[in-house]
Design an enzyme around this catalytic site. Structure first.
Site, PDB file in Angstrom:
ATOM      1  N   GLU A 120      -8.229 -13.105  -9.959  1.00  0.00           N
ATOM      2  CA  GLU A 120      -7.731 -11.835  -9.416  1.00  0.00           C
ATOM      3  C   GLU A 120      -7.321 -10.961 -10.607  1.00  0.00           C
ATOM      4  O   GLU A 120      -6.211 -11.049 -11.114  1.00  0.00           O
ATOM      5  CB  GLU A 120      -6.542 -12.060  -8.486  1.00  0.00           C
ATOM      6  N   ALA A 131       1.600  -5.872  -7.863  1.00  0.00           N
ATOM      7  CA  ALA A 131       2.481  -6.651  -8.735  1.00  0.00           C
ATOM      8  C   ALA A 131       1.746  -7.225  -9.940  1.00  0.00           C
ATOM      9  O   ALA A 131       2.280  -8.078 -10.644  1.00  0.00           O
ATOM     10  CB  ALA A 131       3.119  -7.786  -7.946  1.00  0.00           C
ATOM     11  N   ASN A 207      -3.489  -4.157   1.719  1.00  0.00           N
ATOM     12  CA  ASN A 207      -2.577  -4.086   0.577  1.00  0.00           C
ATOM     13  C   ASN A 207      -3.344  -3.801  -0.706  1.00  0.00           C
ATOM     14  O   ASN A 207      -4.393  -4.389  -0.968  1.00  0.00           O
ATOM     15  CB  ASN A 207      -1.792  -5.394   0.436  1.00  0.00           C
ATOM     16  N   ARG A 215     -10.564  11.278   8.133  1.00  0.00           N
ATOM     17  CA  ARG A 215     -11.560  12.043   7.365  1.00  0.00           C
ATOM     18  C   ARG A 215     -11.874  11.391   6.017  1.00  0.00           C
ATOM     19  O   ARG A 215     -12.854  11.763   5.373  1.00  0.00           O
ATOM     20  CB  ARG A 215     -11.062  13.484   7.155  1.00  0.00           C
ATOM     21  N   ASP A 235       2.075 -12.881   6.906  1.00  0.00           N
ATOM     22  CA  ASP A 235       3.503 -13.218   6.862  1.00  0.00           C
ATOM     23  C   ASP A 235       4.335 -12.257   7.707  1.00  0.00           C
ATOM     24  O   ASP A 235       5.561 -12.396   7.778  1.00  0.00           O
ATOM     25  CB  ASP A 235       4.017 -13.261   5.422  1.00  0.00           C
ATOM     26  N   HIS A 238       3.678  -8.207   4.897  1.00  0.00           N
ATOM     27  CA  HIS A 238       2.646  -7.442   4.201  1.00  0.00           C
ATOM     28  C   HIS A 238       1.844  -6.553   5.157  1.00  0.00           C
ATOM     29  O   HIS A 238       1.378  -5.477   4.762  1.00  0.00           O
ATOM     30  CB  HIS A 238       1.668  -8.379   3.485  1.00  0.00           C
ATOM     31  N   ASP A 259      -1.329 -15.854  -0.557  1.00  0.00           N
ATOM     32  CA  ASP A 259      -0.980 -15.092  -1.757  1.00  0.00           C
ATOM     33  C   ASP A 259       0.390 -15.557  -2.254  1.00  0.00           C
ATOM     34  O   ASP A 259       1.226 -14.772  -2.705  1.00  0.00           O
ATOM     35  CB  ASP A 259      -0.971 -13.591  -1.464  1.00  0.00           C
ATOM     36  N   ALA A 293       5.515  -8.641  -4.219  1.00  0.00           N
ATOM     37  CA  ALA A 293       4.860  -9.373  -5.309  1.00  0.00           C
ATOM     38  C   ALA A 293       4.426 -10.737  -4.797  1.00  0.00           C
ATOM     39  O   ALA A 293       5.094 -11.743  -4.988  1.00  0.00           O
ATOM     40  CB  ALA A 293       5.809  -9.532  -6.494  1.00  0.00           C
ATOM     41  N   GLY A 294       3.287 -10.767  -4.095  1.00  0.00           N
ATOM     42  CA  GLY A 294       2.879 -12.004  -3.473  1.00  0.00           C
ATOM     43  C   GLY A 294       3.810 -12.339  -2.321  1.00  0.00           C
ATOM     44  O   GLY A 294       4.493 -11.470  -1.773  1.00  0.00           O
TER      45      GLY A 294
END
Length: 378
Positions: A120, A131, A207, A215, A235, A238, A259, A293-294
């Protein structure tokens, strides 16, 4: 052998599942509605394609940390995973890939099986880091090939709008490496073009990507209109349950990921995510500025969350097991059928984990005295 409500590709059976040498030999039973009894629910082991950490350990810390997170996530039903790296300086990424490769080659895993790497970054858009640390840049094909020689990279997240990335997507796809679009400011049209070049998924849908406007459909619009697969973090922090339901209606094989960070399976406090400090509090993980952050999510909770928003247990299970297996082209994991790996999650009627098996070996079971899920030897 296990007895209970067994979720097979053809539906639920009440009966017995037998395995030998780590593979399912046969399943005997009669069709059943599992709601009609309190026998255990026997599901395919969960497959998590986006895991940064767990049990206080972060992938970027190397082999010992990967062993810890693999054992941690096994406690919650994950039987296979991809160790997911962070955007970082080139030398650090190469070091970690080498350690992941050595860990996999050692065969010493005592928890979830590490199937390979989800890379990633760093080939993402600096304007959509989320993050991720600020080392984002385009990916030259020769450099990416060097990284692929260091470890079994199975999945790459990238931003398609960066220079040269359509060619990179085609190159990776021809090598059999799956490409997901994420951490991107790309347009709907750029997302569609990336898919035409071989991209086949979207990283933590909704995310760190351009959103849907009527549009300007954005990257989310490309996913909803065209994707067969996409990952999503269920979760309920998110992504709103309503957005989850919209994605479920649009993307046939939407699948769940955690994640997860080092904070998964741990109490509130401060942890590492790559080079950055993150804080676990109120069920989430955030940077100092409040950026998500995750997550702290585990796959058993992901299953319960999907059931809570209206999915049947069988449908929710498919999105934690069969669909991620299909995405990676794995035919012997993610389902309970003769010849498949004996990767199993045994749950009670309230969907609490009772025991977990990886390739036929017990890696976690409920402590009779404490009621907690504890790690075991495989």
């Amino acid at each position: 052998m296990l007895h209970g409500n067994i979720l097979t590709p053809d539906g639920w059976l009440l009966g017995e599942l037998h395995w030998q040498d780590g593979r399912i030999q046969r399943i005997d039973g009669k069709p059943v509605d599992p709601a009609s009894n309190d026998a255990p629910r026997i599901l395919p082991g969960f497959i998590d394609l986006h895991v940064h950490g767990g049990g206080g350990a972060d992938v970027m810390q190397g082999a010992a940390a990967i062993d810890t997170l693999a054992r941690t996530h096994a406690r919650f039903g994950t039987t296979s995973l991809l160790a997911t790296t962070m955007t970082a300086p080139d030398a650090e990424i190469r070091r970690v890939l080498g350690e992941i490769d050595a860990f996999i080659a050692s065969g010493e895993a005592r928890g979830a099986r590490v199937l390979g790497v989800h890379l990633e970054g760093p080939y993402i858009n600096s304007g959509k880091l989320g993050a991720q640390p600020a080392y984002a840049r385009p990916g030259p094909i020769a450099e990416v090939d060097e990284l692929c020689a260091l470890a079994p990279i199975r999945l790459v997240t990238l931003a398609p709008e960066l220079s040269g990335h359509y060619e990179l997507i085609r190159h990776l796809s021809e090598r059999g490496i799956r490409v997901q679009l994420g951490h991107t400011l790309g347009s709907y049209e750029q997302g569609v073009s990336a898919m035409q070049h071989g991209a086949c998924g979207f990283t933590h849908l909704f995310n760190a990507m351009t959103g849907l406007h009527h549009r300007h459909p954005g990257m989310v619009g490309a996913a909803l209109a065209h994707a067969e697969f996409a990952e999503l973090i269920p979760d309920l922090l998110h992504v709103h349950p309503g957005a989850i339901r919209a994605a479920l209606r649009s993307i046939p094989r939407l699948y769940a990921v955690t994640d997860s960070t080092a904070a998964a399976g741990m109490p509130d406090g401060e942890y590492r995510l790559g080079e950055q400090a993150v804080t676990k509090c109120l069920g989430g993980v955030r940077l100092a500025d409040g950026t998500l952050a995750g997550s702290t999510l585990t796959m058993d909770q992901a299953l319960r969350n999907l059931v809570s928003v209206g999915l049947s247990l069988a449908d929710a299970s498919a999105r934690l097991s069969r669909y991620p297996a299909d995405f990676l082209g794995l035919v012997d994991r993610g389902r309970l059928a003769e010849g498949c790996q004996a990767d199993l999650v045994v749950m009670d009627s309230q969907l609490g984990v009772q025991s977990v098996y990886v390739e036929g070996g017990v890696v976690a079971e409920v402590s009779i005295t404490s009621g907690l899920v504890e790690g075991g030897a495989s």
